[in-house]
Design an enzyme around this catalytic site. Structure first.
Site, PDB file in Angstrom:
ATOM      1  CE1 TYR A  85      -3.869   2.323   0.617  1.00 22.15           C
ATOM      2  CE2 TYR A  85      -2.411   3.136   2.759  1.00 22.15           C
ATOM      3  CZ  TYR A  85      -3.779   3.274   1.907  1.00 22.15           C
ATOM      4  OH  TYR A  85      -4.288   4.274   1.816  1.00 22.15           O
ATOM      5  CE  LYS A 129      -3.438   5.248  -1.290  1.00 20.48           C
ATOM      6  NZ  LYS A 129      -4.577   5.656  -2.173  1.00 20.48           N
ATOM      7  CB  THR A 176     -13.756   5.759   5.664  1.00 23.44           C
ATOM      8  OG1 THR A 176     -12.258   4.945   5.444  1.00 23.44           O
ATOM      9  CG2 THR A 176     -13.513   7.140   5.200  1.00 23.44           C
TER      10      THR A 176
HETATM   11  N1  LIG Z   1      -9.547   6.250   5.385  1.00 25.62           N
HETATM   12  C1  LIG Z   1      -8.259   6.576   5.905  1.00 25.62           C
HETATM   13  O1  LIG Z   1      -7.872   6.633   6.836  1.00 25.62           O
HETATM   14  C2  LIG Z   1      -7.405   6.969   4.507  1.00 25.62           C
HETATM   15  C3  LIG Z   1      -6.037   7.288   4.716  1.00 25.62           C
HETATM   16  C4  LIG Z   1      -5.192   7.618   3.751  1.00 25.62           C
HETATM   17  C5  LIG Z   1      -5.687   7.420   2.558  1.00 25.62           C
HETATM   18  N2  LIG Z   1      -6.863   6.680   2.086  1.00 25.62           N
HETATM   19  C6  LIG Z   1      -7.308   6.691   0.821  1.00 25.62           C
HETATM   20  O2  LIG Z   1      -8.629   7.095   0.484  1.00 25.62           O
HETATM   21  C7  LIG Z   1      -9.186   6.389  -0.477  1.00 25.62           C
HETATM   22  C8  LIG Z   1     -10.501   6.301  -0.322  1.00 25.62           C
HETATM   23  O3  LIG Z   1     -10.513   5.398   0.833  1.00 25.62           O
HETATM   24  P1  LIG Z   1     -11.621   5.420   2.103  1.00 25.62           P
HETATM   25  O4  LIG Z   1     -10.920   5.727   3.245  1.00 25.62           O
HETATM   26  O5  LIG Z   1     -12.754   6.291   1.604  1.00 25.62           O
HETATM   27  O6  LIG Z   1     -12.091   3.972   2.006  1.00 25.62           O
HETATM   28  P2  LIG Z   1     -13.378   2.929   1.643  1.00 25.62           P
HETATM   29  O7  LIG Z   1     -14.580   3.517   2.274  1.00 25.62           O
HETATM   30  O8  LIG Z   1     -12.911   1.449   1.737  1.00 25.62           O
HETATM   31  O9  LIG Z   1     -13.540   3.453   0.251  1.00 25.62           O
HETATM   32  C9  LIG Z   1     -12.729   2.791  -0.780  1.00 25.62           C
HETATM   33  C10 LIG Z   1     -13.569   3.152  -2.300  1.00 25.62           C
HETATM   34  O10 LIG Z   1     -12.537   2.329  -3.249  1.00 25.62           O
HETATM   35  C11 LIG Z   1     -13.446   1.724  -4.184  1.00 25.62           C
HETATM   36  N3  LIG Z   1     -12.725   0.484  -4.554  1.00 25.62           N
HETATM   37  C12 LIG Z   1     -11.784  -0.203  -3.802  1.00 25.62           C
HETATM   38  N4  LIG Z   1     -11.227  -1.429  -4.681  1.00 25.62           N
HETATM   39  C13 LIG Z   1     -11.955  -0.931  -5.842  1.00 25.62           C
HETATM   40  C14 LIG Z   1     -11.799  -1.722  -7.171  1.00 25.62           C
HETATM   41  N5  LIG Z   1     -11.060  -2.844  -7.306  1.00 25.62           N
HETATM   42  N6  LIG Z   1     -12.475  -1.216  -8.263  1.00 25.62           N
HETATM   43  C15 LIG Z   1     -13.502  -0.026  -8.044  1.00 25.62           C
HETATM   44  N7  LIG Z   1     -13.439   0.560  -6.945  1.00 25.62           N
HETATM   45  C16 LIG Z   1     -12.930   0.203  -5.920  1.00 25.62           C
HETATM   46  C17 LIG Z   1     -14.558   1.264  -3.178  1.00 25.62           C
HETATM   47  O11 LIG Z   1     -15.715   0.983  -3.907  1.00 25.62           O
HETATM   48  P3  LIG Z   1     -16.513  -0.559  -4.171  1.00 25.62           P
HETATM   49  O12 LIG Z   1     -15.983  -1.360  -3.017  1.00 25.62           O
HETATM   50  O13 LIG Z   1     -17.772  -0.097  -4.450  1.00 25.62           O
HETATM   51  O14 LIG Z   1     -15.571  -0.960  -5.385  1.00 25.62           O
HETATM   52  C18 LIG Z   1     -14.905   2.347  -2.123  1.00 25.62           C
HETATM   53  O15 LIG Z   1     -15.691   3.395  -2.936  1.00 25.62           O
HETATM   54  C19 LIG Z   1      -8.246   5.216  -0.696  1.00 25.62           C
HETATM   55  O16 LIG Z   1      -7.375   5.684  -1.992  1.00 25.62           O
HETATM   56  C20 LIG Z   1      -7.540   5.407   0.336  1.00 25.62           C
HETATM   57  O17 LIG Z   1      -6.136   4.619   0.361  1.00 25.62           O
HETATM   58  C21 LIG Z   1      -7.725   6.698   3.320  1.00 25.62           C
END
Ligand SMILES: NC(=O)c1ccc[n+]([C@@H]2O[C@H](COP(=O)([O-])OP(=O)(O)OC[C@H]3O[C@@H](n4cnc5c(N)ncnc54)[C@H](OP(=O)(O)O)[C@@H]3O)[C@@H](O)[C@H]2O)c1
Length: 264
Positions: free
Chosen positions: A154, A158, A189
């Protein structure tokens, strides 16, 4: 309504978390939204919750499948002609030791978190450059700035985003293409629930860090503000952001702190 009214904004990962919150916030501003993710039913719920659901189009596809990614981009370009703002947000995290993680899992994380966005950019960039207008927003992470236990693939994916998107900016900013790299810390999330373990099965646990993270809505508002101000890189979080500065300015402290983390 302001500067985002009628703008065509394509958000991947819009079915939950940060992407969902971005959709809700941008919809209030009258943006025309394209919402993507795999779970069509969840995308429908997000669309229904948007202030201007009539301006939302759902384009479900799997970021792990290059053919689906390219087909989705073709469909969007055919339907909308151009995208004003692409938000490469969809992604998957990891909870497993590097030594135990199956190579197929490393590859899957790279595909979803890095290559899928690259493929979308390659499809949309020519149109953006021709129109001399377009904004690419990519959601990286604080672990895009430093390594961390249980996040090897991961963190690598990134990190890769920074090299690619900074280069794209350097190549195309004179042609009106903007790039914003977003580095969230812990955001509340389902990311840890969806994170992959060593054999690719979901972690399925709401991590302590996530539970105490800032809200997805607050994160989305900060992202939208940064996009409006054409920021190149932003950090969103609490004390967790300190690690970025330790790594950059006091590296020995970063190495000390990260060595104390118990990988579990
Ligand atoms: N939450 C944190 O603490 C955090 C911190 C740093 C960075 N981020 C980044 O923020 C972004 C959003 O994450 P989030 O925190 O909102 O988590 P999340 O609720 O798990 O959302 C992830 C999203 O990505 C989509 N996704 C995952 N695999 C996919 C695939 N194979 N094809 C299409 N869509 C896919 C999911 O949609 P489906 O399941 O419907 O496919 C979902 O809408 C990510 O890039 C994550 O790395 C999050």
């Amino acid at each position: 309504m302001g500067r985002f009214e009628h703008k065509v904004i394509w958000i991947t990962g819009a079915s939950s978390g940060i992407g969902e919150a971005l959709a809700c916030e941008w919809s209030k501003m009258g943006a025309r939204l394209i919402l993507s993710g795999r779970r069509e039913s969840e995308l429908e719920k997000v669309k229904a919750a948007c202030a201007h659901s009539e301006l939302c189009t759902i384009v479900p596809f799997d970021l792990a499948d290059q053919r689906q990614v390219e087909a989705a981009a073709d469909r969007v370009l055919q339907q909308f002609g151009a995208v004003d703002i692409l938000v490469n947000n969809g992604g998957i995290s990891q909870r497993s030791l590097a030594v135990e993680t199956e190579l197929s899992v490393d590859r899957r994380i790279m595909e979803v978190d890095y290559f899928s966005g690259v493929a979308l950019v390659k499809k949309l960039l020519p149109v953006m450059a021709e129109r001399k207008s377009g904004h690419i927003v990519v959601v990286s992470s604080i672990v895009g700035k430093f390594g961390f236990p249980l996040r090897s693939a991961y963190s690598a994916a990134k990190h890769a985003l920074h090299g690619f998107y900074e280069s794209v900016w350097a190549e195309l900013h004179m042609q009106g293409v903007r790039v914003t790299i977003v580095c969230p810390g812990r955001i509340l999330t389902d990311v840890s629930l969806h994170a992959l373990t060593k054999d690719g099965t979901p972690h399925g646990v709401m991590d302590h860090g996530q539970k105490n993270g800032i809200s997805a809505t607050t994160c989305a508002r900060k992202i939208i503000k940064a996009v409006g101000r054409n920021k190149k890189e932003i950090y969103i979080g609490k004390m967790d952001l300190l690690m970025i500065y330790f790594k950059r300015y006091i590296p020995w402290l970063y190495y000390l702190l990260v060595s104390k983390v118990q990988p579990r």
